[in-house]
Design a protein around this motif. Structure first.
Motif, PDB file in Angstrom:
ATOM      1  N   UNK A   2      16.681 -28.207  64.662  1.00  0.00           N
ATOM      2  CA  UNK A   2      17.469 -29.254  65.306  1.00  0.00           C
ATOM      3  C   UNK A   2      16.727 -29.826  66.505  1.00  0.00           C
ATOM      4  N   UNK A   3      15.979 -28.973  67.218  1.00  0.00           N
ATOM      5  CA  UNK A   3      15.218 -29.428  68.380  1.00  0.00           C
ATOM      6  C   UNK A   3      13.802 -29.840  68.022  1.00  0.00           C
ATOM      7  N   UNK A   4      13.212 -29.190  67.032  1.00  0.00           N
ATOM      8  CA  UNK A   4      11.818 -29.437  66.652  1.00  0.00           C
ATOM      9  C   UNK A   4      11.751 -29.608  65.142  1.00  0.00           C
ATOM     10  N   UNK A   5      12.108 -30.787  64.645  1.00  0.00           N
ATOM     11  CA  UNK A   5      12.213 -30.979  63.195  1.00  0.00           C
ATOM     12  C   UNK A   5      10.854 -30.944  62.513  1.00  0.00           C
ATOM     13  N   UNK A   6      10.888 -31.022  61.208  1.00  0.00           N
ATOM     14  CA  UNK A   6       9.664 -30.965  60.413  1.00  0.00           C
ATOM     15  C   UNK A   6       8.956 -32.318  60.442  1.00  0.00           C
ATOM     16  N   UNK A   7       7.656 -32.282  60.711  1.00  0.00           N
ATOM     17  CA  UNK A   7       6.783 -33.429  60.471  1.00  0.00           C
ATOM     18  C   UNK A   7       6.037 -33.120  59.178  1.00  0.00           C
ATOM     19  N   UNK A   8       6.465 -33.710  58.095  1.00  0.00           N
ATOM     20  CA  UNK A   8       5.956 -33.415  56.751  1.00  0.00           C
ATOM     21  C   UNK A   8       4.673 -34.205  56.514  1.00  0.00           C
ATOM     22  N   UNK A   9       3.574 -33.476  56.271  1.00  0.00           N
ATOM     23  CA  UNK A   9       2.267 -34.111  56.236  1.00  0.00           C
ATOM     24  C   UNK A   9       1.879 -34.813  54.966  1.00  0.00           C
ATOM     25  N   UNK A  10       2.694 -34.719  53.905  1.00  0.00           N
ATOM     26  CA  UNK A  10       2.292 -35.392  52.657  1.00  0.00           C
ATOM     27  C   UNK A  10       3.496 -35.550  51.748  1.00  0.00           C
ATOM     28  N   UNK A  30       5.637 -25.424  67.127  1.00  0.00           N
ATOM     29  CA  UNK A  30       4.305 -26.017  66.949  1.00  0.00           C
ATOM     30  C   UNK A  30       4.052 -26.323  65.484  1.00  0.00           C
ATOM     31  N   UNK A  31       4.388 -25.399  64.608  1.00  0.00           N
ATOM     32  CA  UNK A  31       4.177 -25.568  63.173  1.00  0.00           C
ATOM     33  C   UNK A  31       4.893 -26.804  62.652  1.00  0.00           C
ATOM     34  N   UNK A  32       6.160 -26.959  63.026  1.00  0.00           N
ATOM     35  CA  UNK A  32       6.963 -28.015  62.425  1.00  0.00           C
ATOM     36  C   UNK A  32       6.722 -29.382  63.051  1.00  0.00           C
ATOM     37  N   UNK A  33       6.484 -29.417  64.356  1.00  0.00           N
ATOM     38  CA  UNK A  33       6.468 -30.711  65.057  1.00  0.00           C
ATOM     39  C   UNK A  33       5.296 -30.879  66.022  1.00  0.00           C
ATOM     40  N   UNK A  34       5.070 -29.886  66.859  1.00  0.00           N
ATOM     41  CA  UNK A  34       4.133 -30.058  67.966  1.00  0.00           C
ATOM     42  C   UNK A  34       2.703 -30.291  67.548  1.00  0.00           C
ATOM     43  N   UNK A  35       2.236 -29.644  66.481  1.00  0.00           N
ATOM     44  CA  UNK A  35       0.829 -29.775  66.114  1.00  0.00           C
ATOM     45  C   UNK A  35       0.508 -31.147  65.543  1.00  0.00           C
ATOM     46  N   UNK A  36       1.410 -31.717  64.767  1.00  0.00           N
ATOM     47  CA  UNK A  36       1.202 -33.086  64.281  1.00  0.00           C
ATOM     48  C   UNK A  36       1.189 -34.060  65.453  1.00  0.00           C
ATOM     49  N   UNK A  37       2.083 -33.848  66.416  1.00  0.00           N
ATOM     50  CA  UNK A  37       2.097 -34.713  67.598  1.00  0.00           C
ATOM     51  C   UNK A  37       0.780 -34.615  68.365  1.00  0.00           C
ATOM     52  N   UNK A  38       0.238 -33.418  68.449  1.00  0.00           N
ATOM     53  CA  UNK A  38      -1.046 -33.245  69.142  1.00  0.00           C
ATOM     54  C   UNK A  38      -2.143 -34.089  68.503  1.00  0.00           C
ATOM     55  N   UNK A  39      -2.236 -34.051  67.181  1.00  0.00           N
ATOM     56  CA  UNK A  39      -3.275 -34.805  66.479  1.00  0.00           C
ATOM     57  C   UNK A  39      -3.053 -36.312  66.636  1.00  0.00           C
ATOM     58  N   UNK A  40      -1.815 -36.763  66.486  1.00  0.00           N
ATOM     59  CA  UNK A  40      -1.525 -38.190  66.672  1.00  0.00           C
ATOM     60  C   UNK A  40      -1.843 -38.631  68.092  1.00  0.00           C
ATOM     61  N   UNK A  41      -1.470 -37.818  69.064  1.00  0.00           N
ATOM     62  CA  UNK A  41      -1.705 -38.159  70.465  1.00  0.00           C
ATOM     63  C   UNK A  41      -3.209 -38.240  70.758  1.00  0.00           C
ATOM     64  N   UNK A  42      -3.976 -37.305  70.198  1.00  0.00           N
ATOM     65  CA  UNK A  42      -5.417 -37.323  70.417  1.00  0.00           C
ATOM     66  C   UNK A  42      -6.078 -38.550  69.834  1.00  0.00           C
ATOM     67  N   UNK A  43      -5.658 -38.955  68.621  1.00  0.00           N
ATOM     68  CA  UNK A  43      -6.220 -40.151  67.998  1.00  0.00           C
ATOM     69  C   UNK A  43      -5.895 -41.394  68.810  1.00  0.00           C
ATOM     70  N   UNK A  44      -4.652 -41.504  69.269  1.00  0.00           N
ATOM     71  CA  UNK A  44      -4.239 -42.667  70.060  1.00  0.00           C
ATOM     72  C   UNK A  44      -5.007 -42.745  71.380  1.00  0.00           C
ATOM     73  N   UNK A  45      -5.116 -41.615  72.050  1.00  0.00           N
ATOM     74  CA  UNK A  45      -5.754 -41.586  73.365  1.00  0.00           C
ATOM     75  C   UNK A  45      -7.221 -41.991  73.274  1.00  0.00           C
ATOM     76  N   UNK A  46      -7.936 -41.404  72.309  1.00  0.00           N
ATOM     77  CA  UNK A  46      -9.355 -41.717  72.189  1.00  0.00           C
ATOM     78  C   UNK A  46      -9.562 -43.177  71.790  1.00  0.00           C
ATOM     79  N   UNK A  47      -8.733 -43.686  70.876  1.00  0.00           N
ATOM     80  CA  UNK A  47      -8.905 -45.055  70.401  1.00  0.00           C
ATOM     81  C   UNK A  47      -8.742 -46.066  71.533  1.00  0.00           C
TER      82      UNK A  47
END
Length: 381
Positions: A58-66, A345-362
């Motif tokens: 409920x607090x950290x939902x699934x970010x489904x990668x595919x 981290x598994x469900x939500x935080x790790x995908x956010x980390x990767x998205x945030x890193x791509x946005x920041x560098x770009x």
């Protein structure tokens, strides 16, 4: 890459997770209607882990990668994802029931498609995907950045990101890469082309990776050769991901990763999204949990995530027949002693980390480097 990754993602940021606003559940109560048939036959002798799993999600939902939903919808003459659609695995009621807050829609290319045909197929699927979202805008919203994904989730919708698409969709053109990115493509699978094959990246392939970094497109290395994987981990200045890869040591499959590559991927800050696929991970929910344990041990808790691979035509493990069943997988992890922070981290935080890193560098790279005008003939000819 490691020193730059330290700058892009300080330890405090890696561990930061986005919660629902005000501590409330980001899904309407009516979404928790009747459990779907795919989950109902499975008894749960101890409901406590399942209750805890639903609270975490409920607090950290699934970010489904595919998800293969766009391709699956092509064959249907009519559908309504909002009311429910039995012909697919991921209609809105089941996404709600499974606490899915974000999903990557694959732009699957026809077998053997290359050149203009591959480019056209990718554009057709992008157009279809945008039409599906527009027709279900009370439940689905497009997103391109980490911030947009969080905003959509906090509004009670499911965020949809476009990709991965096969590298053939570029037609060997960096201009097409930029155009697809402008239309919303966020992940590109680097496999199956002359410049990203068994021999690894060519000079043009390396230029593709640099241009992807510059515009914010994330490299997907599932099904890539070992040489390509290692070279991309070296060349890329932003985190990469494996959209559907599990542990080769536990189950042989072309997309699964050997232990040494899992260790290297973790050291590079990559994200391995473990698929809920009977072929890749095994026939039971416990098999999937075994792969998650294995990847977490070798790559680290910040480098493992989930990839439903629903609506791709493959079989799924028992108890995980559609997207509504994610709480059962999380309950199994909690039974095994996973901390709720690691589950988040598994469900939500790790995908956010990767998205945030791509946005920041770009954002920084676009101020330093103009668009590349290189062609495959220039670099590999």
């Amino acid at each position: 890459m490691a020193d730059l990754q330290d700058d892009l993602h300080p330890a405090t940021e890696i561990g930061r997770l986005d919660g629902a606003p005000g501590g409330t559940e980001p899904y309407p109560a009516e979404a928790d209607a009747v459990p779907p048939e795919t989950c109902r036959p499975v008894p749960d002798p101890d409901d406590t882990p399942l209750t805890r799993a639903r609270a975490v999600l409920a607090a950290h939902p699934v970010a489904d990668g595919y998800s293969g939903l766009p391709w699956a919808l092509r064959r249907l003459p009519w559908y309504d994802l909002g009311l429910g659609e039995s012909a697919v695995d991921a209609d809105v009621p089941r996404l709600r029931r499974g606490r899915v807050g974000a999903v990557f829609w694959s732009l699957h290319l026809p077998e053997g498609a290359h050149g203009d045909r591959a480019v056209g197929a990718a554009l057709d699927l992008l157009d279809l995907a945008k039409g599906v979202i527009a027709a279900h805008d009370e439940d689905l919203r497009p997103a391109r950045t980490a911030g947009q994904v969080t905003d959509v989730r906090n509004c009670g919708r499911v965020a949809v990101l476009f990709g991965p698409a096969g590298a053939a969709a570029l037609g060997d053109s960096l201009g097409v890469l930029r155009s697809l990115h402008a239309l919303g493509l966020r992940v590109l699978t680097l496999a199956g082309t002359s410049w990203a094959g068994d021999a690894g990246l060519t000079r043009f392939g390396e230029e593709v990776v640099r241009e992807m970094n510059r515009i914010g497109t994330i490299a997907d290395l599932s099904y890539a050769s070992d040489r390509t994987i290692r070279r991309v981990l070296t060349v890329s200045r932003t985190p990469v991901l494996f959209s559907r890869s599990a542990a080769l040591a536990l189950r042989p499959h072309p997309a699964n990763l050997p232990d040494e590559l899992l260790t290297e991927a973790g050291a590079a800050g990559a994200l391995c999204l473990v698929p809920l696929s009977a072929e890749q991970t095994g026939p039971t929910v416990r098999d999937v949990a075994d792969h998650l344990d294995h990847v977490r041990t070798l790559a680290g808790p910040e480098c493992v995530g989930l990839s439903g691979t629903y609506d791709t035509g493959g079989a799924h493990p028992q108890e995980l027949g559609d997207t509504s069943c994610y709480p059962r997988l999380i309950a199994e992890l909690l039974r095994r002693g996973w901390d709720e922070s690691d589950v988040a981290l598994l469900t939500w935080g790790n995908v956010q980390r990767v998205l945030r890193g791509a946005d920041f560098f770009a954002r920084a790279a676009q101020q330093r480097r103009p668009p590349s005008t290189a062609t495959i003939a220039d670099l590999d000819g």
